[in-house]
Design a protein around this motif. Structure first.
Motif, PDB file in Angstrom:
ATOM      1  N   UNK A  70       0.964  -1.376  -0.280  1.00 55.14           N
ATOM      2  CA  UNK A  70      -0.161  -0.260  -0.115  1.00 55.14           C
ATOM      3  C   UNK A  70       1.078   0.944  -0.140  1.00 55.14           C
ATOM      4  N   UNK A  71       0.563   2.170  -0.923  1.00 59.40           N
ATOM      5  CA  UNK A  71       1.415   3.490  -1.236  1.00 59.40           C
ATOM      6  C   UNK A  71       2.576   3.254  -1.901  1.00 59.40           C
ATOM      7  N   UNK A  72       3.238   2.162  -2.638  1.00 63.05           N
ATOM      8  CA  UNK A  72       4.049   2.169  -3.011  1.00 63.05           C
ATOM      9  C   UNK A  72       4.122   0.929  -4.067  1.00 63.05           C
ATOM     10  N   UNK A  73       3.313   0.261  -3.816  1.00 59.88           N
ATOM     11  CA  UNK A  73       3.016  -1.019  -5.644  1.00 59.88           C
ATOM     12  C   UNK A  73       2.510  -1.706  -5.562  1.00 59.88           C
ATOM     13  N   UNK A  74       1.865  -1.636  -6.523  1.00 59.87           N
ATOM     14  CA  UNK A  74       1.070  -2.316  -7.263  1.00 59.87           C
ATOM     15  C   UNK A  74       1.116  -2.810  -8.231  1.00 59.87           C
ATOM     16  N   UNK A  75       1.595  -4.720  -7.820  1.00 58.56           N
ATOM     17  CA  UNK A  75       1.901  -5.304  -9.867  1.00 58.56           C
ATOM     18  C   UNK A  75       1.484  -6.493 -10.139  1.00 58.56           C
ATOM     19  N   UNK A  76       1.615  -6.297 -10.909  1.00 61.66           N
ATOM     20  CA  UNK A  76       0.364  -8.198 -12.229  1.00 61.66           C
ATOM     21  C   UNK A  76       0.968  -9.173 -12.946  1.00 61.66           C
ATOM     22  N   UNK A  77       1.349 -10.160 -12.716  1.00 57.02           N
ATOM     23  CA  UNK A  77       1.802 -10.937 -14.057  1.00 57.02           C
ATOM     24  C   UNK A  77       0.578 -11.530 -14.790  1.00 57.02           C
ATOM     25  N   UNK A  78       0.691 -11.080 -16.032  1.00 58.05           N
ATOM     26  CA  UNK A  78      -0.450 -11.472 -17.015  1.00 58.05           C
ATOM     27  C   UNK A  78      -0.042 -12.826 -17.414  1.00 58.05           C
ATOM     28  N   UNK A  79      -0.928 -13.814 -17.569  1.00 57.47           N
ATOM     29  CA  UNK A  79      -1.088 -15.166 -18.039  1.00 57.47           C
ATOM     30  C   UNK A  79       0.328 -16.087 -17.680  1.00 57.47           C
ATOM     31  N   UNK A  80       0.374 -15.902 -16.221  1.00 56.44           N
ATOM     32  CA  UNK A  80       1.635 -16.873 -15.790  1.00 56.44           C
ATOM     33  C   UNK A  80       2.892 -16.221 -16.472  1.00 56.44           C
ATOM     34  N   UNK A  81       3.170 -14.997 -16.573  1.00 53.97           N
ATOM     35  CA  UNK A  81       4.267 -14.193 -16.819  1.00 53.97           C
ATOM     36  C   UNK A  81       4.823 -14.160 -17.580  1.00 53.97           C
ATOM     37  N   UNK A  82       4.012 -14.093 -18.716  1.00 58.88           N
ATOM     38  CA  UNK A  82       4.246 -13.483 -20.245  1.00 58.88           C
ATOM     39  C   UNK A  82       4.321 -11.962 -20.212  1.00 58.88           C
ATOM     40  N   UNK A  83       3.622 -11.450 -19.325  1.00 60.63           N
ATOM     41  CA  UNK A  83       3.688  -9.758 -19.435  1.00 60.63           C
ATOM     42  C   UNK A  83       3.246  -9.024 -17.763  1.00 60.63           C
ATOM     43  N   UNK A  84       4.004  -8.959 -18.031  1.00 64.26           N
ATOM     44  CA  UNK A  84       3.790  -7.555 -16.402  1.00 64.26           C
ATOM     45  C   UNK A  84       3.763  -6.156 -16.029  1.00 64.26           C
ATOM     46  N   UNK A  85       2.396  -5.773 -15.512  1.00 59.51           N
ATOM     47  CA  UNK A  85       2.274  -4.263 -15.304  1.00 59.51           C
ATOM     48  C   UNK A  85       2.200  -3.793 -13.647  1.00 59.51           C
ATOM     49  N   UNK A  86       2.441  -2.643 -14.103  1.00 62.98           N
ATOM     50  CA  UNK A  86       2.361  -1.895 -12.308  1.00 62.98           C
ATOM     51  C   UNK A  86       2.264  -0.746 -12.000  1.00 62.98           C
ATOM     52  N   UNK A  87       2.162  -0.267 -11.067  1.00 65.72           N
ATOM     53  CA  UNK A  87       1.912   0.814 -10.710  1.00 65.72           C
ATOM     54  C   UNK A  87       2.896   1.421  -9.449  1.00 65.72           C
ATOM     55  N   UNK A  88       3.611   2.159 -10.031  1.00 65.96           N
ATOM     56  CA  UNK A  88       4.655   2.214  -8.827  1.00 65.96           C
ATOM     57  C   UNK A  88       4.288   4.039  -7.883  1.00 65.96           C
ATOM     58  N   UNK A  89       3.989   4.315  -6.523  1.00 71.93           N
ATOM     59  CA  UNK A  89       4.042   5.656  -6.287  1.00 71.93           C
ATOM     60  C   UNK A  89       5.469   5.750  -5.230  1.00 71.93           C
ATOM     61  N   UNK A  90       4.903   7.033  -4.852  1.00 77.35           N
ATOM     62  CA  UNK A  90       6.378   7.977  -4.458  1.00 77.35           C
ATOM     63  C   UNK A  90       6.073   9.386  -4.332  1.00 77.35           C
ATOM     64  N   UNK A  91       6.279   9.737  -3.324  1.00 77.40           N
ATOM     65  CA  UNK A  91       5.409  10.988  -2.669  1.00 77.40           C
ATOM     66  C   UNK A  91       6.196  12.144  -3.293  1.00 77.40           C
ATOM     67  N   UNK A  92       5.548  12.879  -3.937  1.00 76.82           N
ATOM     68  CA  UNK A  92       6.351  14.103  -4.730  1.00 76.82           C
ATOM     69  C   UNK A  92       5.629  15.568  -3.922  1.00 76.82           C
ATOM     70  N   UNK A  93       6.424  15.590  -3.187  1.00 80.42           N
ATOM     71  CA  UNK A  93       5.327  17.267  -2.478  1.00 80.42           C
ATOM     72  C   UNK A  93       4.680  17.263  -2.412  1.00 80.42           C
ATOM     73  N   UNK A  94       3.395  17.104  -2.355  1.00 82.70           N
ATOM     74  CA  UNK A  94       1.516  16.957  -1.822  1.00 82.70           C
ATOM     75  C   UNK A  94       1.333  16.322  -2.541  1.00 82.70           C
ATOM     76  N   UNK A  95       1.985  15.955  -3.436  1.00 84.40           N
ATOM     77  CA  UNK A  95       0.736  14.342  -4.004  1.00 84.40           C
ATOM     78  C   UNK A  95       1.993  13.171  -4.258  1.00 84.40           C
ATOM     79  N   UNK A  96       1.506  12.467  -5.771  1.00 87.10           N
ATOM     80  CA  UNK A  96       2.881  11.295  -5.374  1.00 87.10           C
ATOM     81  C   UNK A  96       2.772  11.301  -7.013  1.00 87.10           C
ATOM     82  N   UNK A  97       3.891  11.013  -7.515  1.00 89.92           N
ATOM     83  CA  UNK A  97       4.453  10.913  -8.774  1.00 89.92           C
ATOM     84  C   UNK A  97       3.882   9.141  -8.863  1.00 89.92           C
ATOM     85  N   UNK A  98       3.395   8.743 -10.108  1.00 90.34           N
ATOM     86  CA  UNK A  98       2.702   7.698  -9.971  1.00 90.34           C
ATOM     87  C   UNK A  98       3.855   6.934 -11.089  1.00 90.34           C
TER      88      UNK A  98
END
Length: 156
Positions: free
Chosen positions: A76-104
């Motif tokens: 929570x607040x850092x990373x959400x990542x998933x493997x598609x179809x047994x690891x044939x593709x990976x997608x994800x989101x990473x979050x880093x504090x950025x001033x008053x908000x977040x660098x997504x």
């Protein structure tokens, strides 16, 4: 990340990292921001945690298909990542504090296993099919990030 089989892009979001994570890790909302994945559904009893599974429903003008994904990182607040179809593709989101908000940052990786699967499945047209997937990722990531930003900031 900067080769033909990886891509990443980032956007500033006016919300804290936990809030951003709560939105992007809710795969049932994917249709609100993805240009291709129109909806996702968790397996019964699953949610945004490592080992959870969900099905994605994808639509392009020339085809429709489903994918099966497994969450491989969920902090929570850092990373959400998933493997598609047994690891044939990976997608994800990473979050880093950025001033008053977040660098997504959204990430995409098409590893060797995925490319080999495409070579087996598509034969001589594999390179063209791989190029289409890479182009979709390169164009889709900024579109997705812009839509996530609008959703979270209450503009869409």
């Amino acid at each position: 990340m900067a080769d033909d089989f990886t891509h990443a892009d980032s956007v500033h979001v006016d919300a804290d990292p936990d809030t951003v994570w709560d939105v992007v890790s809710d795969v049932t909302r994917t249709g609100e921001w993805s240009p291709i994945c129109v909806r996702c559904a968790w397996d019964p009893g699953d949610g945004p945690r490592v080992g959870a599974h969900f099905t994605g429903y994808n639509v392009k003008p020339d085809r429709e298909w489903e994918t099966r994904s497994e969450v491989v990182a969920a902090e929570r607040g850092r990373v959400f990542r998933w493997a598609v179809n047994g690891g044939r593709v990976f997608w994800g989101f990473e979050m880093v504090p950025d001033g008053e908000g977040t660098r997504l940052t959204e990430t995409w990786e098409f590893p060797t296993a995925g490319r080999e699967f495409f070579r087996e499945r598509y034969g001589d047209s594999a390179d063209a099919e791989i190029a289409i997937r890479a182009a979709d990722a390169r164009s889709g990531i900024p579109e997705t990030l812009g839509a996530v930003k609008r959703v979270i900031e209450g503009q869409g």
